[in-house]
Design an enzyme around this catalytic site. Structure first.
Site, PDB file in Angstrom:
ATOM      1  N   TYR A 174      44.570 -23.660 111.901  1.00  0.00           N
ATOM      2  CA  TYR A 174      43.537 -22.836 111.268  1.00  0.00           C
ATOM      3  C   TYR A 174      42.979 -23.651 110.220  1.00  0.00           C
ATOM      4  O   TYR A 174      43.428 -25.080 110.215  1.00  0.00           O
ATOM      5  CB  TYR A 174      44.211 -21.493 110.986  1.00  0.00           C
ATOM      6  CG  TYR A 174      43.039 -20.518 110.568  1.00  0.00           C
ATOM      7  CD1 TYR A 174      42.076 -20.239 111.514  1.00  0.00           C
ATOM      8  CD2 TYR A 174      42.852 -19.901 109.083  1.00  0.00           C
ATOM      9  CE1 TYR A 174      41.185 -19.250 111.193  1.00  0.00           C
ATOM     10  CE2 TYR A 174      41.968 -19.113 108.855  1.00  0.00           C
ATOM     11  CZ  TYR A 174      41.022 -18.601 109.741  1.00  0.00           C
ATOM     12  OH  TYR A 174      40.140 -17.740 109.522  1.00  0.00           O
ATOM     13  N   ARG A 227      27.139 -23.527 112.820  1.00  0.00           N
ATOM     14  CA  ARG A 227      27.672 -23.584 111.387  1.00  0.00           C
ATOM     15  C   ARG A 227      29.369 -23.616 111.140  1.00  0.00           C
ATOM     16  O   ARG A 227      29.967 -22.450 111.055  1.00  0.00           O
ATOM     17  CB  ARG A 227      27.231 -22.536 110.555  1.00  0.00           C
ATOM     18  CG  ARG A 227      27.123 -22.577 109.001  1.00  0.00           C
ATOM     19  CD  ARG A 227      27.941 -21.362 108.427  1.00  0.00           C
ATOM     20  NE  ARG A 227      29.123 -21.368 108.576  1.00  0.00           N
ATOM     21  CZ  ARG A 227      30.065 -20.451 108.373  1.00  0.00           C
ATOM     22  NH1 ARG A 227      29.688 -19.226 107.932  1.00  0.00           N
ATOM     23  NH2 ARG A 227      31.136 -20.501 108.727  1.00  0.00           N
ATOM     24  N   LYS A 245      40.882 -18.996 116.039  1.00  0.00           N
ATOM     25  CA  LYS A 245      40.905 -17.661 115.519  1.00  0.00           C
ATOM     26  C   LYS A 245      41.713 -16.781 116.530  1.00  0.00           C
ATOM     27  O   LYS A 245      42.208 -15.863 116.240  1.00  0.00           O
ATOM     28  CB  LYS A 245      39.296 -17.129 115.728  1.00  0.00           C
ATOM     29  CG  LYS A 245      38.514 -17.834 114.508  1.00  0.00           C
ATOM     30  CD  LYS A 245      38.621 -16.830 113.254  1.00  0.00           C
ATOM     31  CE  LYS A 245      37.702 -17.940 112.179  1.00  0.00           C
ATOM     32  NZ  LYS A 245      37.877 -17.155 110.854  1.00  0.00           N
ATOM     33  N   GLU A 317      31.199 -15.767 115.416  1.00  0.00           N
ATOM     34  CA  GLU A 317      32.136 -16.710 114.535  1.00  0.00           C
ATOM     35  C   GLU A 317      30.999 -18.012 114.553  1.00  0.00           C
ATOM     36  O   GLU A 317      30.727 -18.494 115.398  1.00  0.00           O
ATOM     37  CB  GLU A 317      33.297 -17.104 115.174  1.00  0.00           C
ATOM     38  CG  GLU A 317      34.309 -17.887 113.911  1.00  0.00           C
ATOM     39  CD  GLU A 317      34.629 -16.867 113.127  1.00  0.00           C
ATOM     40  OE1 GLU A 317      35.166 -15.912 113.315  1.00  0.00           O
ATOM     41  OE2 GLU A 317      34.526 -17.413 111.928  1.00  0.00           O
ATOM     42  N   ASP A 318      30.825 -18.244 113.118  1.00  0.00           N
ATOM     43  CA  ASP A 318      30.277 -19.551 112.830  1.00  0.00           C
ATOM     44  C   ASP A 318      28.767 -19.827 113.697  1.00  0.00           C
ATOM     45  O   ASP A 318      28.538 -21.044 113.954  1.00  0.00           O
ATOM     46  CB  ASP A 318      31.316 -20.833 112.978  1.00  0.00           C
ATOM     47  CG  ASP A 318      32.638 -20.534 112.061  1.00  0.00           C
ATOM     48  OD1 ASP A 318      32.365 -19.751 111.210  1.00  0.00           O
ATOM     49  OD2 ASP A 318      33.160 -21.453 112.097  1.00  0.00           O
ATOM     50  N   ASP A 340      32.428 -12.234 112.142  1.00  0.00           N
ATOM     51  CA  ASP A 340      33.583 -12.330 110.972  1.00  0.00           C
ATOM     52  C   ASP A 340      33.181 -12.944 109.686  1.00  0.00           C
ATOM     53  O   ASP A 340      33.755 -12.932 108.711  1.00  0.00           O
ATOM     54  CB  ASP A 340      34.460 -13.396 111.933  1.00  0.00           C
ATOM     55  CG  ASP A 340      35.869 -13.654 111.046  1.00  0.00           C
ATOM     56  OD1 ASP A 340      36.155 -12.565 110.462  1.00  0.00           O
ATOM     57  OD2 ASP A 340      36.417 -14.738 111.218  1.00  0.00           O
ATOM     58  N   ASP A 341      32.041 -13.922 109.879  1.00  0.00           N
ATOM     59  CA  ASP A 341      31.672 -14.514 108.670  1.00  0.00           C
ATOM     60  C   ASP A 341      31.001 -13.771 107.651  1.00  0.00           C
ATOM     61  O   ASP A 341      31.194 -14.027 106.430  1.00  0.00           O
ATOM     62  CB  ASP A 341      30.698 -15.825 109.002  1.00  0.00           C
ATOM     63  CG  ASP A 341      31.566 -17.069 110.091  1.00  0.00           C
ATOM     64  OD1 ASP A 341      32.469 -17.079 109.514  1.00  0.00           O
ATOM     65  OD2 ASP A 341      31.009 -16.906 110.975  1.00  0.00           O
ATOM     66  N   ASN A 482      34.959 -23.214 103.133  1.00  0.00           N
ATOM     67  CA  ASN A 482      35.916 -23.905 103.942  1.00  0.00           C
ATOM     68  C   ASN A 482      35.230 -24.943 104.711  1.00  0.00           C
ATOM     69  O   ASN A 482      34.218 -25.230 104.795  1.00  0.00           O
ATOM     70  CB  ASN A 482      36.394 -23.053 105.000  1.00  0.00           C
ATOM     71  CG  ASN A 482      37.231 -21.804 104.403  1.00  0.00           C
ATOM     72  OD1 ASN A 482      38.138 -21.909 103.422  1.00  0.00           O
ATOM     73  ND2 ASN A 482      36.561 -20.280 104.973  1.00  0.00           N
ATOM     74  N   ASN A 526      41.012 -15.725 102.667  1.00  0.00           N
ATOM     75  CA  ASN A 526      40.470 -15.969 104.082  1.00  0.00           C
ATOM     76  C   ASN A 526      40.382 -14.685 104.826  1.00  0.00           C
ATOM     77  O   ASN A 526      41.230 -14.055 104.865  1.00  0.00           O
ATOM     78  CB  ASN A 526      41.254 -17.060 104.773  1.00  0.00           C
ATOM     79  CG  ASN A 526      40.589 -17.618 105.936  1.00  0.00           C
ATOM     80  OD1 ASN A 526      40.505 -17.007 106.921  1.00  0.00           O
ATOM     81  ND2 ASN A 526      40.215 -18.910 105.885  1.00  0.00           N
TER      82      ASN A 526
HETATM   83  O1  LIG Z   1      37.684 -19.956 109.790  1.00  0.00           O
HETATM   84  C1  LIG Z   1      37.821 -19.938 108.441  1.00  0.00           C
HETATM   85  O2  LIG Z   1      38.716 -20.342 107.657  1.00  0.00           O
HETATM   86  C2  LIG Z   1      36.951 -18.821 107.495  1.00  0.00           C
HETATM   87  C3  LIG Z   1      35.690 -18.831 108.194  1.00  0.00           C
HETATM   88  O3  LIG Z   1      35.367 -17.820 109.014  1.00  0.00           O
HETATM   89  C4  LIG Z   1      34.923 -19.674 107.858  1.00  0.00           C
HETATM   90  O4  LIG Z   1      34.859 -20.377 106.999  1.00  0.00           O
HETATM   91  O5  LIG Z   1      33.531 -19.812 108.740  1.00  0.00           O
HETATM   92 MG   LIG Z   2      33.881 -18.424 110.386  1.00  0.00          MG
END
Ligand SMILES: O=C([O-])CC(=O)C(=O)O
Ligand SMILES: [Mg+2]
Length: 634
Positions: A174, A227, A245, A317-318, A340-341, A482, A526
């Site tokens: 991670y 992203r 994840k 995610e992202d 999640d973000d 991060n 986190n």
């Molecule tokens: O993945 C991680 O550590 C936390 C998160 O969702 C990000 O920074 O996009």
């Molecule tokens: Mg993320």
């Protein structure tokens, strides 16, 4: 051999393979020689058909999820896969493979005798070997590659190692190492993992999902790679994130790996470097946007429901800012989904703030927050804190007044000459003079809490940190970007420049730091503290839509798990070594909450929620493939 075999007679025949009945047979003689291969296969395929009928294609988590009642199904399912897969293919299947842990009987029965070194090792002994290999690797990226190849070889061993060494392994599978792995995915890439769906495949997304070999997926983490952490657009190289994840879904949330599916949607990349990268594994073109993009995502969501049912959880995610907010609004009431973000990060940061209040001695509403960055994470956190203040009885406008936001153009104020205030930022815009530098803003507003999530390393300068220390007895300073390289400041800088008085948390891990003889243990704010527990609660209780209040509740639940001893050491989160327990406790709290609010769809309502939740948790011990250990239905 007659084809109308009963389970009873099958049981007798299969049991006859057992060396217990053939004690005098030399141990190295393949046992199936007591039957011909033809007979053996006939029995096994018959068994397989029988089992196929008894294990229904299930739409709900409960009829086929990793719950207690499924343990019975599980033995049958393992048997079924065992019946289908034989010989070397067993060793090549990470879900079945136990490596040297296969017993002699199993090796003989499954046709793998001689394909392994003669020694038989226990799971614990295998772990010792893995840990020794792991520590010998020269770099974290090497460790990442080593662990990923273990996951591809022997899934249970991978998860046993991960769950028993969370503190050591999490920074590898991670953040921060996964970020580095994504940046070098072209080199790190060994074997594909998860589903790669390109926009060129639009119109066939359902068929592609059907190519995924698991019939009962319950959780998907999907990204379009725009992203990735704070590292920007990494296109298909971002696949490392859904994979990482979901490893935590299993390791921390206890959701079986067969229920988890990582997905990358390849719509191109605007990262020019990747266009020129000869190792790039995606579409080396500009990102597709607009209607074509939206139609593609729509098709994906519909295909997921068609294949895996409406209870299948989709974690976004992202994604880039503009899509993340838009897609969340579009889908949150139509699908079982969250971002999640935005929401996961919001909950973890809010939990950190709630726990901090026990140190600062202030009420939530007595704080002034300054957010550095107004993207997914910070808008999510700000909105959740505003919701929490309203829950405490503060009117909405009053809540927003306590929250100030700073974006790339400076302080967000009404009629800002430089503009750039979108609908998500607008509620936080103040009647105030436009200021641009964070130092100036901090000096002017004297915030009690400073939260950074704009991926600008070093944004919390020496002056900013000193000012926070000057204005507050116990300033709250969260550097959430991060991976570690993007953090607004280091833990050491924050403690040093506030004479050890700050309440600090960061998104990626920082080591403990000692100042004037006192050791501080920075908490890791986190979303990994949130999403596994939320997913476990949502899936087990059959929550259809994940309201913001669920995240607020999860945040409160997490904050309540922080002990006075944690706070005394400077931690506003439970230690990472507790994170699996934390996820189970959050899921249990959520179960109580969603049943009390009528948000659950699994009935009858379980009486003992904790036992109910814990019965779902994936067991990392090996299954036995020895027939005499199977439990049979009469
Ligand atoms: O993945 C991680 O550590 C936390 C998160 O969702 C990000 O920074 O996009
Ligand atoms: Mg993320």
């Amino acid at each position: 051999m007659a084809m109308n075999l009963t389970t009873q007679s099958l049981r007798r025949i299969v049991a006859s393979f057992s060396p217990a009945r053939n004690r005098r047979m030399p141990a190295t003689l393949p046992l199936q020689t007591s039957l011909t291969f033809y007979e053996y296969d006939l029995i096994m395929s018959r068994l397989s058909n029988d089992l196929e009928r008894t294990v229904p294609a299930c739409a709900s988590f409960h009829t086929s999820g990793p719950c207690a009642s499924d343990r019975d199904d599980k033995a049958r399912k393992d048997l079924r896969s065992h019946a289908r897969v034989r010989g070397i293919d067993i060793l090549r299947n990470p879900r079945l493979n136990k490596g040297t842990a296969f017993t002699l009987k199993e090796r003989q029965l499954m046709g793998i005798h001689g394909l392994l070194p003669p020694v038989v090792r226990s799971l614990d002994e295998q772990m010792v070997r893995v840990m020794s290999n792991f520590t010998k690797r020269a770099t974290d990226l090497d460790r990442y590659i080593y662990l990923m190849s273990l996951q591809e070889r022997n899934e249970r061993l991978f998860y046993r190692v991960l769950t028993q060494n969370v503190e050591q392994m999490m920074p590898i599978v991670y953040t921060p190492t996964v970020g580095q792995a994504c940046q070098q995915y072209g080199v790190a890439f060994r074997r594909p993992r998860g589903l790669f769906i390109s926009i060129k495949d639009a119109g066939h997304v359902y068929e592609m999902i059907c190519n995924w070999p698991e019939r009962n997926v319950k959780a998907i983490v999907v990204t379009d790679g725009e992203r990735i952490l704070g590292l920007g657009d990494l296109g298909v190289y971002g696949m490392g994130i859904p994979v990482g994840k979901l490893s935590l879904y299993t390791a921390l949330g206890g959701i079986a790996p067969s229920k988890c599916l990582p997905v990358i949607l390849d719509v191109g990349t605007n990262n020019k470097k990747l266009h020129e990268d000869p190792l790039y594994i995606g579409m080396a073109k500009e990102r597709v946007t607009g209607e074509r993009y939206d139609a593609f995502i729509d098709e994906f969501m519909k295909a997921v429901v068609k294949r895996y049912g409406q209870g299948c959880l989709v974690q976004f995610e992202d994604f880039g800012n503009h899509n993340a907010f838009r897609l969340l609004e579009k889908y949150r009431h139509k699908y079982c989904t969250f971002n999640d973000d935005i929401q996961g990060t919001a909950a973890v940061a809010a939990a950190g703030v709630f726990a901090s209040l026990r140190i600062t001695g202030k009420k939530l509403v007595d704080n002034t927050f300054v957010f550095q960055g107004a993207g997914e994470a910070n808008i999510g956190i700000a909105e959740l804190l505003a919701l929490a203040m309203q829950e405490e009885g503060l009117p909405k406008e009053e809540a927003y007044k306590r929250i100030w936001m700073v974006d790339s153009r400076g302080l967000i104020v009404k009629d800002r000459p430089s503009g750039g205030i979108n609908q998500h930022k607008a509620p936080f815009a103040k009647e105030f003079k436009p200021l641009t530098s964070l130092e100036e803003i901090v000096n002017e507003l004297k915030p009690t809490a400073l939260i950074g999530a704009a991926a600008i390393p070093g944004a919390f300068t020496e002056n900013v940190l000193r000012s926070m220390g000057k204005f507050n007895e116990r300033p709250i300073i969260f550097a959430l970007s991060n991976p570690t390289s993007m953090s607004e400041c280091t833990a050491e800088q924050a403690y040093k420049l506030t004479e050890g008085r700050c309440v600090f948390a960061s998104g990626s891990p920082f080591p403990a730091c000692t100042l004037n003889g006192k050791t501080y243990y920075p908490g890791q704010g986190n979303n990994a503290y949130i999403f596994p527990g939320v997913a476990l609660g949502v899936l087990t209780c059959g929550v259809r839509h994940i309201e913001d209040k669920i995240f607020l509740h999860a945040a409160q639940s997490l904050a309540n798990l922080v002990t006075d001893a944690d706070l005394a050491e400077g931690r506003v989160y439970p230690p990472l070594s507790m994170i699996r327990e934390v996820s189970a406790r959050i899921a249990t709290d959520l179960a109580n909450y969603v049943y009390s609010k009528g948000m659950a769809s699994f009935y009858p309502e379980p009486e003992d929620k904790e036992e109910f939740i814990r019965s779902f948790v994936y067991d990392t011990s090996y299954e036995s493939f020895e027939p005499e250990t199977w439990e049979w239905e009469e």
